[in-house]
Design an enzyme around this catalytic site. Structure first.
Site, PDB file in Angstrom:
ATOM      1  N   CYS A 258       0.847  -1.194   0.000  1.00  0.00           N
ATOM      2  CA  CYS A 258       0.000   0.000   0.000  1.00  0.00           C
ATOM      3  C   CYS A 258       0.880   1.241   0.000  1.00  0.00           C
ATOM      4  O   CYS A 258       2.089   1.140   0.039  1.00  0.00           O
ATOM      5  CB  CYS A 258      -0.926  -0.003   1.223  1.00  0.00           C
ATOM      6  N   ASP A 319     -15.329  -0.244   3.727  1.00  0.00           N
ATOM      7  CA  ASP A 319     -14.663   0.796   4.530  1.00  0.00           C
ATOM      8  C   ASP A 319     -15.528   1.060   5.750  1.00  0.00           C
ATOM      9  O   ASP A 319     -16.669   1.487   5.641  1.00  0.00           O
ATOM     10  CB  ASP A 319     -14.498   2.070   3.680  1.00  0.00           C
ATOM     11  N   ARG A 321     -14.767   3.120   8.308  1.00  0.00           N
ATOM     12  CA  ARG A 321     -14.290   4.264   9.080  1.00  0.00           C
ATOM     13  C   ARG A 321     -15.334   5.356   9.301  1.00  0.00           C
ATOM     14  O   ARG A 321     -16.024   5.761   8.397  1.00  0.00           O
ATOM     15  CB  ARG A 321     -13.060   4.883   8.403  1.00  0.00           C
TER      16      ARG A 321
HETATM   17  N1  LIG Z   1      -9.019  -3.692   4.857  1.00  0.00           N
HETATM   18  C1  LIG Z   1      -7.928  -3.243   4.235  1.00  0.00           C
HETATM   19  N2  LIG Z   1      -7.394  -2.114   4.695  1.00  0.00           N
HETATM   20  C2  LIG Z   1      -6.300  -1.653   4.079  1.00  0.00           C
HETATM   21  C3  LIG Z   1      -5.694  -2.306   2.999  1.00  0.00           C
HETATM   22  N3  LIG Z   1      -4.615  -1.590   2.620  1.00  0.00           N
HETATM   23  C4  LIG Z   1      -4.546  -0.520   3.445  1.00  0.00           C
HETATM   24  N4  LIG Z   1      -5.563  -0.540   4.312  1.00  0.00           N
HETATM   25  C5  LIG Z   1      -5.952   0.436   5.325  1.00  0.00           C
HETATM   26  O1  LIG Z   1      -6.457   1.578   4.667  1.00  0.00           O
HETATM   27  C6  LIG Z   1      -6.276   2.718   5.476  1.00  0.00           C
HETATM   28  C7  LIG Z   1      -5.637   3.811   4.639  1.00  0.00           C
HETATM   29  O2  LIG Z   1      -5.669   4.988   5.375  1.00  0.00           O
HETATM   30  P1  LIG Z   1      -5.462   6.431   4.769  1.00  0.00           P
HETATM   31  O3  LIG Z   1      -4.279   6.437   3.888  1.00  0.00           O
HETATM   32  O4  LIG Z   1      -5.507   7.370   5.935  1.00  0.00           O
HETATM   33  O5  LIG Z   1      -6.803   6.663   3.959  1.00  0.00           O
HETATM   34  P2  LIG Z   1      -7.170   6.519   2.447  1.00  0.00           P
HETATM   35  O6  LIG Z   1      -8.519   5.919   2.359  1.00  0.00           O
HETATM   36  O7  LIG Z   1      -6.054   5.843   1.714  1.00  0.00           O
HETATM   37  O8  LIG Z   1      -7.302   8.045   1.955  1.00  0.00           O
HETATM   38  P3  LIG Z   1      -6.124   9.125   1.678  1.00  0.00           P
HETATM   39  O9  LIG Z   1      -6.402  10.235   2.639  1.00  0.00           O
HETATM   40  O10 LIG Z   1      -6.304   9.568   0.271  1.00  0.00           O
HETATM   41  O11 LIG Z   1      -4.811   8.476   1.906  1.00  0.00           O
HETATM   42  C8  LIG Z   1      -5.435   2.264   6.658  1.00  0.00           C
HETATM   43  O12 LIG Z   1      -6.280   2.064   7.773  1.00  0.00           O
HETATM   44  C9  LIG Z   1      -4.849   0.945   6.187  1.00  0.00           C
HETATM   45  O13 LIG Z   1      -4.567   0.051   7.246  1.00  0.00           O
HETATM   46  C10 LIG Z   1      -6.305  -3.505   2.540  1.00  0.00           C
HETATM   47  O14 LIG Z   1      -5.881  -4.120   1.567  1.00  0.00           O
HETATM   48  N5  LIG Z   1      -7.395  -3.939   3.196  1.00  0.00           N
HETATM   49 ZN   LIG Z   2      -1.424   0.637   4.238  1.00  0.00          ZN
END
Ligand SMILES: Nc1nc2c(ncn2[C@@H]2O[C@H](COP(=O)(O)OP(=O)(O)OP(=O)(O)O)[C@@H](O)[C@H]2O)c(=O)[nH]1
Ligand SMILES: [Zn+2]
Ligand SMILES: [Mg+2]
Ligand SMILES: [Mg+2]
Length: 389
Positions: A258, A319, A321
């Protein structure tokens, strides 16, 4: 909205509260202090569910009322207390006698003035921040309207006795001109009006990306230990803000699956450069499904599912959140208007719903790697993120 509701109560009519998420049911709700036999008759003839009287759990216990024994240990179950009748009632069942019972209760009388079991079901509210149920929503609604925090409620059954019929609820609301509100509407209003979060500690935090300060919070909203780091002045308007959800694999372990870690560090560098700004670090691992569940989802992603499909496959929302706590952290720091570093439209929409003025969002691209390209593409396509990829 609140004006209309008070007017409705003044005309001796209830509001309908619709629970979109949990039960997919609707209840009539009315202030206990305004009770009378006509409204009780309306409740039992048009509502047809179980007539309940909701108050805060703590209040009930202080007045000597107590919970019913249960074999249902789900923490979010309906919080049934005893059923009661006012002492000077005969059977307690008529509209007039149930009204008498409810009126006496809302005159702050304690258990010694009641017989139990009786014909009015008491329910204990634990606060809408802890449970988004009809009990909590109706008690919160009374508080928002500066009425006594006691509400009567009854589930609405349609002509065939079914409880999940939105069309019927809609037509009932139109027929009797009753405001129809969601539990979510009441929750948002509570988040906008009250503060559950307070900064309690602050220290210097020198980092590889610049010198920051770190703030700890007391949090009575979701109980998690969120924190924030900032540089410069928080009085700057609008303030540059990053709201970052925890990603232990990306942020700590430098995972290449990620872009989280790189987005976090980019925000730190940017704020260091600009001079004033804040990062809120939310403990919402895996879009708030937790690390064990995220690993479960990763297992399925190893087998070819995308990030959205994988969450759904394990029975979780794509999602999960809620940014109410982020809005509250901003409010607790007296920050009203912000520029948000994000590509995620849901963050912007939710913050606005909770009363934060988001002047604009600033594109915040993380590092694109061979391993995270597909993940980012799916976020763009399925979660509407504005990512150029
Ligand atoms: N369930 C799940 N969660 C993931 C995965 N990859 C990353 N995440 C979670 O996604 C979230 C990303 O958080 P942020 O970067 O704050 O939010 P975002 O939705 O990417 O939005 P931005 O503000 O544009 O970065 C974190 O809680 C990670 O742990 C995945 O494959 N599965
Ligand atoms: Zn991540
Ligand atoms: Mg209910
Ligand atoms: Mg991100």
């Amino acid at each position: 909205m609140m004006e209309d509701i008070l007017k409705t109560f003044g005309m001796n009519k209830p509001v309908i509260i619709w629970d979109e998420d949990k039960e997919v049911e609707a209840d009539f709700v009315f202030p206990a202090q305004m009770v009378n036999k006509e409204i009780i008759n309306f409740f039992v003839s048009k509502g047809k569910g179980l007539l309940c009287l909701a108050a805060e759990e703590e209040y009930l216990i202080n007045k000597g009322f107590f919970k019913l024994p249960t074999n249902n240990y789900d923490k979010l179950k309906t919080n049934y207390f005893i059923t009661i009748d006012y002492k000077n009632t005969k059977t307690g069942i008529s509209a007039e006698e149930r009204s008498k019972t409810i009126k006496s209760f809302s005159d702050d009388l304690n258990i010694t003035h009641f017989k139990y079991p009786g014909h009015v079901q008491l329910l204990g509210s634990i606060g809408i921040n802890k449970r988004k149920g009809h009990t909590e929503a109706s008690v919160e609604l009374m508080k928002l309207l500066n009425l006594k925090p006691f509400a009567i409620l009854i589930e609405i059954l349609d002509a065939n006795g079914n409880s999940h019929n939105y069309d019927y609820i809609k037509s009932l609301s139109e027929e009797f001109k009753l405001p129809l509100l969601n539990i979510e509407d009441i929750y948002s209003e509570v988040i906008r009006k009250k503060l559950f979060v307070k900064p309690i500690s602050e220290a210097k935090l020198p980092t590889r990306y610049g010198d920051f300060k770190i703030i700890g919070f007391e949090n009575n909203l979701d109980g998690k230990e969120h924190f924030a780091i900032y540089k410069g002045s928080l009085k700057k308007e609008p303030l540059l803000v990053r709201i970052h959800s925890e990603c232990v694999t990306g942020d700590v372990l430098s995972s290449r699956k990620c872009d989280c870690g790189s987005q976090l560090h980019k925000a730190m560098r940017k704020i260091n450069e600009v001079g004033d700004g804040l990062i809120i670090y939310l403990r919402q691992e895996g879009r708030d499904i937790g690390i064990a569940n995220k690993i479960k989802a990763y297992e399925l992603q190893d087998k070819g599912l995308d990030t959205v499909q994988a969450n759904l496959e394990i029975g979780m929302p794509a999602d999960n959140r809620d940014y109410a706590v982020a809005a509250q952290i901003l409010k607790s720091l007296n920050i009203k208007s912000i520029i948000l570093m994000t590509n995620n439209p849901d963050k912007v929409n939710q913050l606005r719903k909770y009363g934060i003025e988001v002047i604009k969002n600033e594109e915040h691209l993380g590092e694109i790697t061979e391993e995270n390209r597909f993940y980012l593409k799916i976020k763009k396509e399925k979660m509407n993120h504005n990512i150029k990829i």
